[in-house]
Scaffold this active site. Sequence first.
Site, short mmCIF file in Angstrom:
data_model
loop_
_atom_site.label_atom_id
_atom_site.label_comp_id
_atom_site.label_asym_id
_atom_site.label_seq_id
_atom_site.Cartn_x
_atom_site.Cartn_y
_atom_site.Cartn_z
N ASN A 201 29.61 42.24 43.86
CA ASN A 201 30.91 41.74 43.17
C ASN A 201 31.94 42.66 43.61
O ASN A 201 31.89 43.91 43.64
CB ASN A 201 30.52 42.07 41.81
CG ASN A 201 31.68 41.45 40.89
OD1 ASN A 201 31.92 40.25 41.12
ND2 ASN A 201 32.17 41.91 39.81
N HIS A 237 40.99 39.09 39.51
CA HIS A 237 42.33 39.52 38.82
C HIS A 237 43.39 39.32 39.38
O HIS A 237 43.81 40.01 40.08
CB HIS A 237 41.98 40.88 38.16
CG HIS A 237 40.58 41.23 37.71
ND1 HIS A 237 40.49 41.06 36.28
CD2 HIS A 237 39.64 41.79 38.08
CE1 HIS A 237 39.19 40.80 36.12
NE2 HIS A 237 38.70 41.55 37.05
N ASP A 266 41.34 36.38 35.57
CA ASP A 266 42.38 36.23 34.68
C ASP A 266 43.75 36.13 35.63
O ASP A 266 43.70 36.60 36.91
CB ASP A 266 42.39 37.47 33.91
CG ASP A 266 42.25 38.74 34.24
OD1 ASP A 266 42.60 38.97 35.49
OD2 ASP A 266 41.95 39.51 33.66
C1 XIL Z 1 36.94 46.60 32.68
C2 XIL Z 1 37.09 46.35 31.06
O1 XIL Z 1 37.70 45.09 30.76
C3 XIL Z 1 37.78 47.52 30.36
O2 XIL Z 1 37.58 47.06 28.87
C4 XIL Z 1 37.10 48.87 30.53
O3 XIL Z 1 38.07 49.88 29.99
C5 XIL Z 1 37.20 49.00 32.11
O4 XIL Z 1 36.26 47.88 32.72
N1 XIL Z 1 36.20 44.92 37.22
C6 XIL Z 1 35.18 44.94 36.63
C7 XIL Z 1 35.07 44.93 35.24
O5 XIL Z 1 34.12 44.81 37.10
O6 XIL Z 1 33.80 45.80 34.78
C8 XIL Z 1 36.33 45.68 34.51
O7 XIL Z 1 36.16 45.54 32.98
C9 XIL Z 1 37.60 44.99 34.89
C10 XIL Z 1 37.83 45.31 36.51
#
Ligand code: XIL
Length: 346
Positions: A201, A237, A266
């Site tokens: 991932n 993201h 997102d």
């Molecule tokens: C993020 C969470 O949303 C937050 O609450 C935490 O503080 C940090 O991690 N990539 C990932 C996720 O694989 O695990 C992350 O999640 C966001 C980016």
Amino acid sequence: MMSDLNLHVLMMLGLLGGLCVSACAENAVALRELAARRGVLIGAAVGKHIWRANPAYGAVLAREFNILTAENDMKWRAIHPERDRFDWSASDPYVDFAEAHGMQVRGHTLCWHAPFNPTWLEESGFTRVDLIGLLSNHIDTVVGRYRGRVAMWDVVNEAVADEAPHGLRSTIWSQTLGPDYLDLAFRAAHAADPGATLVYNDYGGEAECAKADAIYALVASMRARGVPVHAVGFQMHIVDIDAESFARNLARFAKLGVDLHITELDVRLPTPPDGEALRRQGEIYRKVLRTCLLQPACRVIQMWGISDAYSWIPAYFPGHGAALPLDADFQPKPAWLALREELAVQ
Ligand code: XIL
């Protein structure tokens, strides 16, 4: 008179219960039903503290989605807080919730990096032999506990560096074990649950670019060595997407024989967004989903949350937010309607 949108939300929240059985049958079809007809899973990352505090959140989760990820509670920090102690009270509620509602679970994540690792792991100066033992034992214990219950695992998260030439990110794993740590992690996960789908991932590799090439090369080399990596997770993201480039990139990954998962979608906006920004966001969600649905290897689409009331974006991208398909009041945004419409295409 109540608008279709408001009616839909009330139904989602279960407030109209049996009132809508025939008159609203079409509106009542949940995203997960539509997704099942299209042969994909649809889901979100969630936090148990949220569904405990807000029953509406749990109701939407169970009604609309058929796969969940624990946003934080299966990470090392939560599940393995001390060297000799695992904390299943962090993780068990997700598997229990999923089973109670006919949902699958994506386990997230078995191998990540600072600052998301516990301090005891990052700062103890462990040797190569120590770290091999710790990583193998962590994966064996966690995957073994949920054998047959967690359908897929993000085994290694974000191993590729952001900077050119996009080698491996510098972490305790890469620094101490070298590149072999990925093979070790995937082999340990496969041994602990041979039935689980094992995922590499990462972010920033959805459209064609140098980082996508590096992720591709990494996964291709593992597959060529017979390492059990079964799927590639594209976090997504994003602020926008070049759908054609995304489609071409997915197609080349698919030729490796792996499944493709959208794991953390997102679409963040500068806040507060106006109506045009929300409309445009809806079109980005639509393009991502449509591209996935057109690619047979794309089997899962998950968002990193459900409602703008609970999202990591404002804390990590100051000045941005409103990234999810339901607004902070659980009202559907254009993005939610776009997901529904795209999934409903026959
Ligand atoms: C993020 C969470 O949303 C937050 O609450 C935490 O503080 C940090 O991690 N990539 C990932 C996720 O694989 O695990 C992350 O999640 C966001 C980016």
